[in-house]
Design a protein around this motif. Structure first.
Motif, PDB file in Angstrom:
ATOM      1  N   ILE A  91      48.178  21.082 -77.687  1.00 42.02           N
ATOM      2  CA  ILE A  91      47.930  22.084 -78.705  1.00 42.02           C
ATOM      3  C   ILE A  91      46.681  21.846 -79.514  1.00 42.02           C
ATOM      4  O   ILE A  91      46.780  20.894 -80.708  1.00 42.02           O
ATOM      5  CB  ILE A  91      49.112  22.329 -79.556  1.00 42.02           C
ATOM      6  N   GLY A  92      45.662  22.816 -79.683  1.00 40.24           N
ATOM      7  CA  GLY A  92      44.629  22.725 -80.145  1.00 40.24           C
ATOM      8  C   GLY A  92      44.738  22.553 -81.864  1.00 40.24           C
ATOM      9  O   GLY A  92      44.264  21.812 -82.552  1.00 40.24           O
ATOM     10  N   SER A  93      45.635  23.521 -82.355  1.00 47.27           N
ATOM     11  CA  SER A  93      45.751  23.617 -83.817  1.00 47.27           C
ATOM     12  C   SER A  93      47.176  23.001 -84.342  1.00 47.27           C
ATOM     13  O   SER A  93      48.062  23.141 -83.440  1.00 47.27           O
ATOM     14  CB  SER A  93      45.759  25.088 -84.174  1.00 47.27           C
ATOM     15  N   ARG A  94      46.815  22.250 -85.451  1.00 49.76           N
ATOM     16  CA  ARG A  94      48.363  21.654 -85.760  1.00 49.76           C
ATOM     17  C   ARG A  94      48.805  22.616 -86.945  1.00 49.76           C
ATOM     18  O   ARG A  94      49.655  22.209 -87.528  1.00 49.76           O
ATOM     19  CB  ARG A  94      47.825  20.330 -86.710  1.00 49.76           C
ATOM     20  N   LEU A  95      48.522  23.915 -87.065  1.00 53.03           N
ATOM     21  CA  LEU A  95      49.169  24.621 -87.913  1.00 53.03           C
ATOM     22  C   LEU A  95      49.853  25.897 -87.164  1.00 53.03           C
ATOM     23  O   LEU A  95      49.235  26.385 -86.111  1.00 53.03           O
ATOM     24  CB  LEU A  95      47.972  25.600 -88.730  1.00 53.03           C
ATOM     25  N   ASP A 147      34.751  19.427 -82.128  1.00 54.86           N
ATOM     26  CA  ASP A 147      34.862  18.170 -81.469  1.00 54.86           C
ATOM     27  C   ASP A 147      36.235  17.623 -81.940  1.00 54.86           C
ATOM     28  O   ASP A 147      36.716  17.024 -81.207  1.00 54.86           O
ATOM     29  CB  ASP A 147      33.603  17.434 -82.040  1.00 54.86           C
ATOM     30  N   THR A 148      36.497  17.352 -83.323  1.00 57.60           N
ATOM     31  CA  THR A 148      37.713  16.844 -83.748  1.00 57.60           C
ATOM     32  C   THR A 148      38.940  17.394 -83.227  1.00 57.60           C
ATOM     33  O   THR A 148      39.893  16.712 -82.673  1.00 57.60           O
ATOM     34  CB  THR A 148      37.790  16.931 -85.283  1.00 57.60           C
ATOM     35  N   ARG A 149      38.773  18.644 -83.257  1.00 53.98           N
ATOM     36  CA  ARG A 149      40.238  19.381 -82.663  1.00 53.98           C
ATOM     37  C   ARG A 149      40.356  19.020 -81.200  1.00 53.98           C
ATOM     38  O   ARG A 149      41.567  18.858 -80.743  1.00 53.98           O
ATOM     39  CB  ARG A 149      40.097  20.903 -82.786  1.00 53.98           C
ATOM     40  N   LEU A 153      47.254  17.889 -80.473  1.00 53.38           N
ATOM     41  CA  LEU A 153      48.369  17.712 -80.634  1.00 53.38           C
ATOM     42  C   LEU A 153      49.196  17.575 -79.238  1.00 53.38           C
ATOM     43  O   LEU A 153      48.807  18.713 -78.440  1.00 53.38           O
ATOM     44  CB  LEU A 153      49.139  18.719 -81.904  1.00 53.38           C
ATOM     45  N   SER A 154      50.120  16.935 -78.813  1.00 45.94           N
ATOM     46  CA  SER A 154      50.856  16.762 -77.563  1.00 45.94           C
ATOM     47  C   SER A 154      52.176  17.166 -77.899  1.00 45.94           C
ATOM     48  O   SER A 154      53.071  16.338 -78.290  1.00 45.94           O
ATOM     49  CB  SER A 154      50.430  15.563 -76.890  1.00 45.94           C
ATOM     50  N   GLU A 171      48.139  14.179 -94.228  1.00 47.72           N
ATOM     51  CA  GLU A 171      47.674  12.863 -94.948  1.00 47.72           C
ATOM     52  C   GLU A 171      48.580  11.918 -94.533  1.00 47.72           C
ATOM     53  O   GLU A 171      48.418  10.577 -94.302  1.00 47.72           O
ATOM     54  CB  GLU A 171      47.284  13.165 -96.314  1.00 47.72           C
ATOM     55  N   MET A 172      49.924  12.206 -94.701  1.00 45.32           N
ATOM     56  CA  MET A 172      50.900  11.489 -94.640  1.00 45.32           C
ATOM     57  C   MET A 172      51.464  10.819 -93.119  1.00 45.32           C
ATOM     58  O   MET A 172      52.181  10.135 -92.561  1.00 45.32           O
ATOM     59  CB  MET A 172      52.427  11.993 -95.007  1.00 45.32           C
ATOM     60  N   GLY A 173      50.506  11.550 -92.261  1.00 52.15           N
ATOM     61  CA  GLY A 173      50.631  11.194 -90.788  1.00 52.15           C
ATOM     62  C   GLY A 173      51.273  12.072 -89.954  1.00 52.15           C
ATOM     63  O   GLY A 173      51.630  11.974 -88.754  1.00 52.15           O
ATOM     64  N   TYR A 174      51.793  13.344 -90.772  1.00 48.42           N
ATOM     65  CA  TYR A 174      52.777  14.455 -90.168  1.00 48.42           C
ATOM     66  C   TYR A 174      51.840  15.129 -88.910  1.00 48.42           C
ATOM     67  O   TYR A 174      50.480  15.184 -89.245  1.00 48.42           O
ATOM     68  CB  TYR A 174      53.458  15.361 -90.922  1.00 48.42           C
TER      69      TYR A 174
END
Ligand code: DXP
Length: 267
Positions: free
Chosen positions: A19-23, A5-7, A12-13, A208-211
């Protein structure tokens, strides 16, 4: 709320695409193509980057086979201009990449010197200006320098990829102050930390820094167990992002009791 759900709710746009994954994963230096494939699958990465120049520098057929392998993963292939030392080389490589991968996205790298692999920020801005004019969607590998960031944004870049530390160094966030400043200056611009992350905790800290995301290559490819390390980074990225969105408690100078003091018996 589940992880899935969170993803979905927090995609990420980049250049208007969700884009579903931030990795994001790099694809070089893996012990085998099969390990690469399993690592990408296990990580859930939706973007993988590849160096057109490096992978096509030897036998043309081998390069093409590798590109076909990447295309079969189902992730978006983001070609990069690794190994280019001038704006001109990077532009030519980007134009070739657009034909090979049928994409106008390019991770732009212009390298200043081979010892640090530090971005040549002058060549980078020059190439970014020309490529955006030519219709490319540029994702520049840059430093955390604010004036360079402003020039890149001015050139039309809608995402920045500042380094954490030199490529392959595994040193983590070398200049957290500079990265925080960049994040604060551009609160809404997608910012992805690229290069120099060695441990999942480094990735978690960036999120955590918001990146908005991180790009990892060496730390996964060179791990004793690349597949497990890909999963470890994926979990760290999810944790870091969730922590950021949940509101991280600021540090205090003084102690503060975590259990209630009211109602204690007076002895
Ligand atoms: C793969 C890539 O595009 C590079 O920017 C770089 O290799 C990533 O850095 P690390 O290898 O340090 O993760």
């Amino acid at each position: 709320m589940t992880l899935a759900d969170t993803r979905t709710a927090d995609a990420l746009s980049i250049y208007g695409e969700a884009i579903g994954s931030r990795l994001l994963l790099g694809t070089s230096q893996y012990p085998s193509p099969d390990t690469l494939r399993r690592s990408v699958e296990a990580s859930g990465a939706e973007i993988v980057t590849v160096s057109l120049r490096r992978e096509s520098s030897g036998d043309v057929k081998t390069g093409q086979r590798f590109f076909d392998l990447l295309k079969s993963f189902g992730a978006r292939v983001l070609p990069n201009t690794a190994g280019c030392h001038t704006a001109r080389e990077a532009i030519t490589t980007a134009q070739m990449a657009r034909e090979v991968f049928e994409t106008d996205w390019i991770k732009l790298e212009v390298i200043a010197n081979d010892d640090t692999l530090q971005p040549d920020v002058y060549g980078l801005v020059d190439a970014a200006e020309k490529l955006t004019r030519d219709g490319f969607k540029v994702l520049p590998y840059c430093t955390e320098d604010l004036s360079v960031a402003q020039r890149l944004v001015g050139a039309g870049c809608q995402v920045l990829m500042p380094w954490a530390a030199p490529i392959g160094s595994a040193r983590g966030l070398m200049n957290p102050y500079g990265l925080k400043t960049l994040r604060a200056f551009y609160p809404d611009l997608p910012l992805i930390v690229d290069a120099g992350l060695g441990a999942p905790s480094h990735a978690a800290l960036a999120l955590e820094m918001g990146y908005d995301g991180v790009l990892i290559n060496t730390a996964v490819a060179k791990a004793a167990d690349s597949v497990a390390m890909a999963v470890a980074f994926a979990k760290a990225v999810e944790a870091g992002r969730m922590a950021y969105r949940s509101g991280i408690m600021p540090p205090r100078d003084m102690a503060s009791p975590s259990s209630p003091v009211a109602g204690l018996a007076l002895l």
